[in-house]
Design a protein around this motif. Sequence first.
Motif, PDB file in Angstrom:
ATOM      1  N   ASP A  13       0.833  -1.213   0.000  1.00 55.61           N
ATOM      2  CA  ASP A  13       0.000   0.000   0.000  1.00 55.61           C
ATOM      3  C   ASP A  13       0.868   1.263   0.000  1.00 55.61           C
ATOM      4  O   ASP A  13       0.498   2.274   0.586  1.00 55.61           O
TER       5      ASP A  13
ATOM      6  N   LEU B 201      -6.104 -10.398   2.321  1.00 55.80           N
ATOM      7  CA  LEU B 201      -6.241  -8.941   2.210  1.00 55.80           C
ATOM      8  C   LEU B 201      -5.798  -8.403   0.871  1.00 55.80           C
ATOM      9  O   LEU B 201      -5.982  -7.237   0.585  1.00 55.80           O
TER      10      LEU B 201
ATOM     11  N   LEU C  72      -3.484  -3.791  -1.088  1.00 54.22           N
ATOM     12  CA  LEU C  72      -4.489  -4.377  -0.203  1.00 54.22           C
ATOM     13  C   LEU C  72      -5.862  -3.830  -0.559  1.00 54.22           C
ATOM     14  O   LEU C  72      -5.992  -2.715  -1.054  1.00 54.22           O
TER      15      LEU C  72
ATOM     16  N   ASN D  53      -9.881  -2.691   0.493  1.00 54.11           N
ATOM     17  CA  ASN D  53     -10.509  -1.995   1.606  1.00 54.11           C
ATOM     18  C   ASN D  53     -11.511  -2.916   2.283  1.00 54.11           C
ATOM     19  O   ASN D  53     -11.884  -3.958   1.750  1.00 54.11           O
TER      20      ASN D  53
ATOM     21  N   GLU E  45     -14.040  -7.314   8.971  1.00 51.20           N
ATOM     22  CA  GLU E  45     -14.138  -6.082   8.191  1.00 51.20           C
ATOM     23  C   GLU E  45     -15.571  -5.614   8.197  1.00 51.20           C
ATOM     24  O   GLU E  45     -16.480  -6.385   8.496  1.00 51.20           O
TER      25      GLU E  45
ATOM     26  N   ASN F  91      -2.799  -6.659  10.327  1.00 53.48           N
ATOM     27  CA  ASN F  91      -3.068  -5.563   9.398  1.00 53.48           C
ATOM     28  C   ASN F  91      -4.308  -4.816   9.862  1.00 53.48           C
ATOM     29  O   ASN F  91      -5.292  -5.429  10.288  1.00 53.48           O
TER      30      ASN F  91
ATOM     31  N   LYS G 154      -6.743  -1.491   8.524  1.00 54.78           N
ATOM     32  CA  LYS G 154      -6.913  -0.481   7.479  1.00 54.78           C
ATOM     33  C   LYS G 154      -8.255   0.211   7.664  1.00 54.78           C
ATOM     34  O   LYS G 154      -9.272  -0.445   7.893  1.00 54.78           O
TER      35      LYS G 154
ATOM     36  N   ASN H 289     -10.696   3.144   5.733  1.00 52.95           N
ATOM     37  CA  ASN H 289     -10.897   3.951   4.534  1.00 52.95           C
ATOM     38  C   ASN H 289     -12.066   4.887   4.811  1.00 52.95           C
ATOM     39  O   ASN H 289     -13.156   4.433   5.168  1.00 52.95           O
TER      40      ASN H 289
ATOM     41  N   THR I 167      -7.195   7.401   3.879  1.00 52.05           N
ATOM     42  CA  THR I 167      -6.942   5.993   4.164  1.00 52.05           C
ATOM     43  C   THR I 167      -5.821   5.886   5.173  1.00 52.05           C
ATOM     44  O   THR I 167      -4.797   6.562   5.050  1.00 52.05           O
TER      45      THR I 167
ATOM     46  N   SER J 283      -3.493   2.827   6.856  1.00 52.87           N
ATOM     47  CA  SER J 283      -3.206   1.405   6.776  1.00 52.87           C
ATOM     48  C   SER J 283      -1.987   1.116   7.634  1.00 52.87           C
ATOM     49  O   SER J 283      -1.039   1.897   7.653  1.00 52.87           O
ATOM     50  N   SER J 284      -2.033   0.028   8.391  1.00 56.75           N
ATOM     51  CA  SER J 284      -0.873  -0.286   9.219  1.00 56.75           C
ATOM     52  C   SER J 284      -0.621  -1.779   9.212  1.00 56.75           C
ATOM     53  O   SER J 284      -1.510  -2.585   8.937  1.00 56.75           O
ATOM     54  N   TYR J 285       0.610  -2.125   9.502  1.00 51.74           N
ATOM     55  CA  TYR J 285       1.032  -3.520   9.451  1.00 51.74           C
ATOM     56  C   TYR J 285       2.064  -3.736  10.532  1.00 51.74           C
ATOM     57  O   TYR J 285       2.945  -2.910  10.741  1.00 51.74           O
TER      58      TYR J 285
END
Lengths: 368, 907
Positions: B305, B326, B353, B355, B377, B419, B421, B423, B433, B435-437
């Motif tokens: 991403d 994902l 990835l 959403n 999700e 993960n 995310k 949005n 957006t 997003s983290s990992y």
Amino acid sequence: MRQSYIIALLLILTACIEPISFETGSEPRRLVVDGFISNISFAEQSLKPAPPRRFYVAVRWSSEVDNVLDEVISDASVTLISSEGESFGYFWDEGEQRYLIRDASFHAEENVDYKVRVVSSDGKVYESDTDKLHPAPEIQEIDVDYKTILKSISVGNQTEIVEQRGIQVSVPLEAHGGDEYHYRWKIVPSWIFETSLLEDGHPNKRCYVTNLYEYQSISVWEDKAGGYNRDLFFLETDDNEQVQYGYSTLITQYSLSPEGYEFWDQLATQQQSGGGIFDPPPFSLITNIHNVNDPEEAVSGFFYVAHESSYRWKLNPEDLPYQLTFMDACEPMPGVPFIPPPGCMNCLDYRGTHTDNTNQQPIWWDEY
Amino acid sequence: MAFLCFIYYMKEKPLPLLVFLVLLQTTFLFGQSVEKTVKFDQNYVETPLPIVLEAIENQSEIRFFYKEEWGIEAFLVNGKKGEDALETIKNLLNTYGFSIVPYRDLLVLVNQEGLEAYRYEQWDEDDLNLKEYQLIGTGKPENSNLPVTLTGQIKDAGENEALIGASIQVVDSSEGVVTDLDGNYELSIIPGKYKLLVQYAGYEPKSIDVQVINSGELNVELFNETLKLEEFTITARSQDVSVSEKIAGREILDIAVIRSLPTFMGEVDPIKSLISLPGVSSVGEGTSGFNVRGGDPGQNLVMMDGAIVYNSSHLFGFFGAFNSDLIRDVEIYKGGGPANYGGRVSSVLNVNLRNGNSQGIDVQGGIGLISSRLLVEGPLKKDKTTFLLSGRTAYPNWMLKQMKDPDLYQSAAGFYDVNFKINHIIDDKNVLTFSSYLSDDNFEFASDTAYVWKTKLGILKWAHRFSNKFLMQTQVVASDFQSDIRNTQESYDFDYSSGILNYQGKVDFSYELGTAHKVDFGVSSLYYAFNNGDFNPGSENTTAEEIHIPEEYALESAIYLNDEFVISSKASLVYGIRVSNYLALGGSYYDFDPNRPRSNASVTDTLSFGSSEVAKSYIGFEPRASFRWLVTPSSSLKVSYYRTNQYIHLISNTAAISPVNYWKSSGYNLSPSIADQYTVGLFKNWKDNLFEISVEGYYKNTQQVVDYKNAASILLNENLDADLIQGEGRAYGVEFLLRKNRGKLTGWLGYTYSRSLRRFDESPFEEEKINGGSFFAANYDKPHDLSLVMNYKVSRRFAMNLNFAYSTGRPITVPVSKFQYEDILSVLNFSDRNQYRVPDYHRLDLSFTLKSGLKKEKAIDGEWVFSVYNVYGRKNPFSVYFTQRGNAFQLSVLGSAFPSISYNFKL
């Protein structure tokens, strides 16, 4: 090295290992020079609890990879040259198959540079770079630590993990200031072997066995400030026939120059790593030998000057904090055709040619 | 040893029947064999059509689907046993205004007669059929011979998220485009009537009849495949993309393709699946990293991403770093890519990835013997905000306990990754957006040494639309990779750490200048902090001393301008320039005596720089150009040139990436690598894109590649600069690809002939040359590389996948002679570096998929996947090692067939 070992191990999950061969073609043979001198003369060494040794230079040809003993060159002229302008001749010794310094009192002096010169029978002149003594504290004692480790053994087709008792042997390194020391230690074990097939009093019942090749892994260490112990080796005691009647090992410590250390360190690296994808690329060792008139000629080997000291450590089985039991390899097993292993009929035949066996107790055995 | 791996997927999702019902205009699908005749096996008198269709389905491979609301049960069939059934049905349908048309290699029934006949037509105001088409634009075009612009967004109808890389094509022509990062597309088209086909892998294709009057907008929603009618396409690429793609070297692998490949132990690894593409290879199983066109693994820019990922695998490469649940798709640029990318000389890999679902809370997961995962999700605010949270963990310890090696027996391993995310659609012009990992690997070796790797990523993205033609995307990224080795043994305890941390700010603009130019421009700045090694003995450990390799810092900034120029309907040119600037900050360096080889002994001075002090600065001009010429609508010629600078180097002197490798900055003694890549390729499609064939050649020259002196130590080496040497890398090759896109049998055959050579001859000193300064094969030089991927659908329920790989063995250095030294009987003399090769690599994998019944309404939609990795048990050498006596042995990691079973289901 350990990292690559770990990864290789992890990948053994489903692995299999098979021999493989490479068509390496014909590599031209190289001249190899192998030799050293130290601060301990032959005369002084002879007083120590160790086999006598003279300073030597061996000159040989390199050989094919699967060869064992290399062809020796016996018709060269070998000379040791010092920065003081002295030179010492080496003489061919048929027994040792190498060139020796006959002067029993010769030893390397501090602050003197030495190099060796080899002149082949066809007149080619090879010389080493100069090297000199780098004195370091002598080895005075060792420390032992009784430990239990896990090891894998093969029982039939199965591999099993078992506990193994033994002794971790380490050398204390004194705290110091100033420059670092470059050490190499050489471990040569000796032990008593007795066969139960011969009666007590038989001259070939009990032998004193020495194995130069027992500890093949090269132990080198760069010590910056000291003040700690450096592990040397682990002696397994369970099911180890070497400790049944008496064990003794000679630990020789060499303090090397940075260049000498680099050679030994590279040699240690080479002996421990392979061509795996987690191993650095293998390489040919540095050499300090060169053809004086043809620097392009590939030559191998190293001539070094070491500051040497040694220590003999002896272990009797009764010294152990636990009792050991041993299988008698010379005793027939009921119902199985019995062919006695080498040594059972004559202890001098023990382990074939891999060891030096004598039925005479070495003078140093009980003294130290 | 064989492991059976049962992996269960759980997915709670109401079966969206509606989705199916409003799908295509397609109502019936016949079997693949168009010419096949099916005869009635009984007499039919006034029998409702659905009953007859069902009977034919039972009797043959032909399958029918239809919309219930059409009421075809009212169509009554009269037929005699032995009569041609399809002919009778066609005639019957014709009387009701329905017809059968060829659709690709299938017969498709449509409910409007004559749709299949649509071709390019000039717009005609008096067209009587105008009302039957969706109208695009208003008024009259200025010139009906010049193209107008059709714009819009392609979205997932269920989750309302943009689909990146979805294709919209004009049927029966070569026109077509792919959506961008925001799911937007722009298609230049001459006014007229068209049938447009919108496709995205894993989604039902949608065909739309349009009447383009003028420039206008068309937004399309695609539905996830809810019934496995037929996987029309297994890639996110439109079928003619290889011909029409404007950027040479770009490939997209869709997650559906990735999932279709046979796996090792049921673990889907998107990065590993790239290796089946020509030009991409790896050094073997169980290794992390990959090689693109002769480059080393550290020359690939891997991004998730948009954030740089420094470690793309778990547990030494056995598991992929990314959770396949994902991933939307994986996009790779072989070469530098367009000017908005930079920093690595071999390739750019984007792992995109998806959403979260905007329609409702959705939970899915999998439980396996080695790893499990869970994904939640859903919407946080309807139609505005969605979230996606997923986690994965592995527990292979039970496997280690089976090991008969004492060290492994006492070891423990595991990893987890998470993960998250969000949005958020602020309005129709702004989208945010986040997003983290987080990834954590732990390998405790022999109960005392622990290896720990951690990756932390965070990306905040703001997309803003100034107008339909002018977009902006701003990103702030933090990325941290740390590697630790810890020993807890009393009196030996220590902690060794290394790592790389970076913060990045990036603003990208995209501006459409008329219909011929799409201009991208932007600026980015990347701040690095390098930890090149820190060794701290524990309080009990008196043996060792603290070693601290000075940190390095750097700032890599770039501006770029890229123009996608449609010169004519046949020619396009994507060209641009990237200007990069690299400031090496801080660090401690040695000055060396120029008259001696670099070593500790030749150090003449030590230079230390503060963390904000510039030790060295570099500027790079990186032009890029990719030209495409459509020779015919179905064939093209592409020529490209890319120059890329790489300022950071992966320090690794082994063939594969290992946990002790680390990243180091260019600096006082180490120069950036600069690569120039030239490519020329021919692309040809046949039979309406059924087959595609391509041949692409490349030549790449890389200046200042990094290699290592003999016996170099990379770990905690205070004078590493003295052990590194830089030289020239030269790689060239030809890549062939033959692909079949549709039908019962799909797949591709790829073959690459390539060489990757290196030369280190710049130094006057022999110690700083390798192999005397001659060219030699790089560690990953594998001249012949072949891969075959086939998917054969035996029936709609049963499919077979095959994957075959062959490559030349990698180069190695072997002993060529030996000598005795002291008591050592064998000291080895080695050949020049990489002068020999391990045996060739080949492997066949198979997998079989059996899907559950095809009824539309069922409680569980499941599939069994049985796969066998390395079917014929090839003992491929993973590594070759030598004993002290010079005997060579090869270690095969997976030396036998490796079966696994998994069951996937959706609720």
